[in-house]
Structures are given as structure tokens and as C-alpha cells.
Write a protein that holds these residues in place. Structure first.
Motif, PDB file in Angstrom:
ATOM      1  N   ASP A 147      18.424 -11.608  12.712  1.00 62.28           N
ATOM      2  CA  ASP A 147      18.957 -12.264  13.914  1.00 62.28           C
ATOM      3  C   ASP A 147      18.660 -13.759  13.882  1.00 62.28           C
ATOM      4  OD1 ASP A 147      20.004  -9.982  14.951  1.00 62.28           O
ATOM      5  OD2 ASP A 147      18.531  -9.734  16.541  1.00 62.28           O
ATOM      6  N   VAL A 199      20.604 -15.709  11.090  1.00 61.37           N
ATOM      7  CA  VAL A 199      22.009 -15.967  11.411  1.00 61.37           C
ATOM      8  C   VAL A 199      22.110 -17.067  12.479  1.00 61.37           C
ATOM      9  CG1 VAL A 199      24.122 -14.970  12.374  1.00 61.37           C
ATOM     10  CG2 VAL A 199      22.771 -13.661  10.738  1.00 61.37           C
ATOM     11  N   LEU A 219      28.815 -12.921   5.372  1.00 66.35           N
ATOM     12  CA  LEU A 219      28.776 -12.005   6.510  1.00 66.35           C
ATOM     13  C   LEU A 219      29.832 -10.917   6.394  1.00 66.35           C
ATOM     14  CD1 LEU A 219      28.289 -14.517   9.463  1.00 66.35           C
ATOM     15  CD2 LEU A 219      26.584 -12.964   8.518  1.00 66.35           C
ATOM     16  N   ILE A 268      30.824 -17.311  13.620  1.00 65.47           N
ATOM     17  CA  ILE A 268      29.705 -16.589  13.007  1.00 65.47           C
ATOM     18  C   ILE A 268      29.127 -15.577  13.998  1.00 65.47           C
ATOM     19  CG2 ILE A 268      27.294 -16.877  12.263  1.00 65.47           C
ATOM     20  CD1 ILE A 268      28.205 -19.504  10.923  1.00 65.47           C
ATOM     21  N   ALA A 292      29.389 -11.622  13.011  1.00 68.49           N
ATOM     22  CA  ALA A 292      28.112 -10.953  12.731  1.00 68.49           C
ATOM     23  C   ALA A 292      27.843  -9.833  13.728  1.00 68.49           C
ATOM     24  CB  ALA A 292      26.976 -11.974  12.753  1.00 68.49           C
ATOM     25  N   ARG A 342      30.172  -6.764  13.104  1.00 72.43           N
ATOM     26  CA  ARG A 342      29.760  -6.003  11.927  1.00 72.43           C
ATOM     27  C   ARG A 342      28.344  -5.427  12.057  1.00 72.43           C
ATOM     28  NH1 ARG A 342      32.891  -6.463   7.339  1.00 72.43           N
ATOM     29  NH2 ARG A 342      34.785  -7.681   7.676  1.00 72.43           N
ATOM     30  N   LEU A 361      25.527  -6.778  12.340  1.00 74.07           N
ATOM     31  CA  LEU A 361      24.490  -7.448  11.559  1.00 74.07           C
ATOM     32  C   LEU A 361      23.436  -8.085  12.456  1.00 74.07           C
ATOM     33  CD1 LEU A 361      26.740  -9.227   8.882  1.00 74.07           C
ATOM     34  CD2 LEU A 361      25.383  -7.144   8.596  1.00 74.07           C
ATOM     35  N   SER A 403      23.871 -12.893  19.302  1.00 77.27           N
ATOM     36  CA  SER A 403      25.238 -13.384  19.447  1.00 77.27           C
ATOM     37  C   SER A 403      25.373 -14.245  20.699  1.00 77.27           C
ATOM     38  CB  SER A 403      26.218 -12.207  19.510  1.00 77.27           C
ATOM     39  OG  SER A 403      27.545 -12.656  19.702  1.00 77.27           O
TER      40      SER A 403
END
Length: 386
Positions: free
Chosen positions: A115, A118, A167, A336, A340, A343, A345, A351
């Protein structure tokens, strides 16, 4: 979304934008902020008058494509290569520093290291739209400041492509990103050949028909953008290459002038979708880290660019000017965050943190630049330039 709902959505967006823009001008606020605020008010997390954003967001993305195409129209290839060489060292050092700083600040507030990583990666980039939109046209097209900004933003765009490919590509993301970057010179060479032997002869033959020139320009821009996407590059990079390959043509400035109103139409939709896609109801969950990360970005980026550019023998005033103009997160940061999370991730908090930080820095940076540096939309007559 049906045709009637599209018409109604456009009515709400552009009528609302006119109202919000009027209020912004009366209260001496940047217009970009009005469009984002409108999205937050009537989007799905506000009054929900425009509940379906997928199509509008995709349409708004065309504004970024046209923005890069118009930018390419004023960049001579020889000057572009020289600028990219000068900007490479600054981009590599600054991006590494922003990645590490974002990671270190986000880590205590998020459940996993991925986390935080990203989030740090999303902080590497500056906004192409804010940077170019707020730079006076004469500076952008004819001065060293504009050339240097363009070089840095293009290199960041290439880095963003690598991050997005990683990603989206899973285990094969690294090789896919490498192949995509290797296809860049192939795309440039192919576009140059098409312009030299097809596009320019057609324009020379039918240049009396302005509507024809307009259609050819739009088709060329979007066509190369689509080819770039097929090769694993971004549509923005393709549009920029489309512009650069015809920059030496005498018709380039006419094309640029005719497409600017169309660009602004789509950019209003883009900024509306930025405000509309953020869930204000979830803001309290990440408010503290978002404020801290935003403050870090707004303080660290100008200072970093100031000293890196100063180390390249750039003047102090130019270094500070570029530093503040690039002192925000990017539309790539939002992309991004969306990819992310889709998916699985990163967590929803990660986010939301990226989205909130990006919006806050876009807003704050716009204020800083508009109130202190020459821009086409400056509130003060002293700073208004175009």
C-alpha cells in the motif's frame, strides 16, 4: 447511458460549470477549482445528479490527449532531444526522492508495505494539465522554461507508463514495460514516415479547405494515440508524437489555434470527473494522512526542483518557478489509484489516500501558481499572460 441522459448530463455539467466559474471569477479563484467543486457537488457522492461517470470520464480523457498533441505541435524535434537530455538527471533523482518520502510517510497509516509503496509511486509525478495549462503560451512555446518543463513532464509520463505496466502486468509487467518503451522509437519513425509521404502532401493539396485540415488533424492525433496504446505506450505519448512529427509544417500553428477550444471542452469534463469520482463520505478515514502527505508534496517538490535545477546552472528564479508549477500530484496518480485498487493490489484506504492527496495538491498548487506566477488565468492583471 442513453442519449437523453448524455444530453442532460452535458447540460448540468456545462451550465453548472458556467455558474461555478462565474462565482470563482467574482471571488478571484482559479477556474480549475470550480470544475472540481462542481463534480463533487453534483456527482454520485454529492447530489447524484450525474450518477454515471464512466463514459464522461473516458470522454474527458480526450482533453489530455489533445493537450499533449497541441504541445507537440510547438516542439521542434531537435530542441526536444536536447531538452530530454538535460532533464533526465533531474527526473531520476527527484522521482526517487518523492517515492521514498511518500512511502515513509504513508507506511504508518496503511495496513501493508505494498500500500505504502504504491502511494509513494503515485507521488512521483506532477500534473501535465496543471503545468501546461497554467504556463503562458509564449513561455511554453518559445522559452527555455517551457522546453525544460515539457522535457521533465514527458520523462515522467514514460516513467508512469512503466509503473502502470507493472501494476497491470503481474509477473510479466517488467518485460511488458521494457517492450513498450522499446516500441517508442518505432512509433516515432513510423509517424514521421506517414507525415512525410502521406499527411503533408494531402495538406498541401487541400489546404484551402479549413474543415478538411481540422478533420485530418483530429484523425491524425487520435489515430497515433490509438497505435501507441496498442504498442503498450500511453495515448498521451502517442498524441505528443503525432504533434511533434508535424511541428515543422507551416500549418502547425493553424491546427493548434483551431483545436484549443475543443481541448478546453474536454478538459472541463476531465476536471469534473476528478471531483465527482471522490467519495467525500470516506474522507474522514484518511484525512490526517492525506493532509500530511499533501503538505509533504507541496513543500518537498518545489524545494527539490529548486536545488536540482540550480545544480544544472539554471537561474534561481527559473528553478523556483518550475518547482512550484510542478509541485503537485498528477492525473497519473489518480490512474494508479484506480487500477491498483481494481486489481486488489492495494486497500481502499490506500486508493482514497492517493485520490485525496492528488485533489488537494491540484487545488493548492493551482492557488499558489495563479496567485504568484504569470498564467493565462491569473486573477491579477499584472500576472495575466498568454
Amino acid at each position: 447511458m442513453e442519449g437523453a441522459s448524455i444530453t442532460f448530463s452535458f447540460f448540468l455539467i456545462f451550465s453548472g460549470a458556467a455558474v461555478f466559474a462565474s462565482v470563482a471569477l467574482y471571488t478571484r479563484q482559479p477556474l480549475i477549482i470550480a470544475y472540481i467543486a462542481l463534480g463533487a457537488c453534483i456527482g454520485p457522492y454529492g447530489l447524484s445528479l450525474v450518477p454515471d461517470l464512466k463514459l464522461l470520464s473516458d470522454i474527458g480523457h480526450i482533453g489530455i490527449i489533445f493537450l499533449l498533441f497541441l504541445l507537440g505541435l510547438d516542439m521542434q524535434p531537435r530542441a526536444l532531444f536536447a531538452t530530454l537530455r538535460n532533464a533526465t538527471v533531474v527526473m531520476v533523482i527527484s522521482s526517487t526522492l518523492f517515492l521514498l518520502a511518500g512511502y515513509a510517510l504513508a507506511l504508518p497509516f496503511l495496513p501493508t508495505r505494498l500500500d505504502a509503496l504504491v502511494v509513494g509511486a503515485a507521488m512521483m509525478f506532477s500534473s501535465t494539465i496543471i503545468g501546461i495549462k497554467l504556463l503562458p503560451t509564449t513561455v511554453l512555446h518559445h522559452r527555455h522554461t517551457g522546453e525544460l518543463m515539457v522535457g521533465m513532464l514527458l520523462l515522467q509520463d514514460l516513467l508512469a507508463i512503466v509503473v502502470l505496466m507493472l501494476l497491470m502486468g503481474g509477473d510479466g509487467g517488467g518485460s511488458a514495460a521494457a517492450l513498450s518503451l522499446l516500441s517508442l522509437p518505432l512509433l516515432g519513425a513510423g509517424a514521421w514516415v506517414a507525415v512525410r509521404f502521406v499527411l503533408l502532401p494531402l495538406i498541401a493539396r487541400f489546404d484551402r479547405f479549413h474543415e478538411y485540415i481540422f478533420l485530418v488533424a483530429i484523425g491524425w492525433c487520435l489515430g497515433v494515440a490509438e497505435v501507441a496504446q496498442l504498442l503498450g505506450l500511453s495515448e498521451e505519448i502517442g498524441a505528443f508524437i503525432a504533434g511533434v512529427t508535424i511541428a515543422t509544417s507551416p500549418i502547425a500553428q493553424y491546427i493548434a489555434g483551431s483545436l484549443r477550444p475543443l481541448r478546453d471542452f474536454f478538459l472541463i469534463l476531465f476536471f469534473f470527473s476528478v471531483g465527482a469520482r471522490f467519495d467525500l463520505g470516506q474522507l474522514d478515514r484518511i484525512l490526517l494522512p492525506a493532509l500530511l502527505l499533501s503538505a509533504l508534496v507541496l513543500a518537498l517538490k518545489p524545494v527539490t526542483y529548486r536545488y536540482l535545477l540550480g545544480g544544472m546552472s539554471e537561474s534561481r528564479s527559473l528553478a523556483w518557478d518550475l518547482g512550484f508549477r510542478l509541485g503537485q500530484a498528477s492525473e497519473f496518480s489518480l490512474l494508479i489509484a484506480y487500477i491498483a485498487f481494481d486489481r486488489a493490489l492495494i486497500s481502499q484506504d490506500a486508493s482514497l489516500l492517493i485520490q485525496a492527496t492528488t485533489i488537494l495538491t491540484l487545488l493548492a498548487s493551482s492557488y499558489i501558481v495563479v496567485l504568484n506566477y504569470p498564467t493565462p488565468i491569473a486573477i491579477s492583471d499584472r500576472l495575466r499572460r498568454d
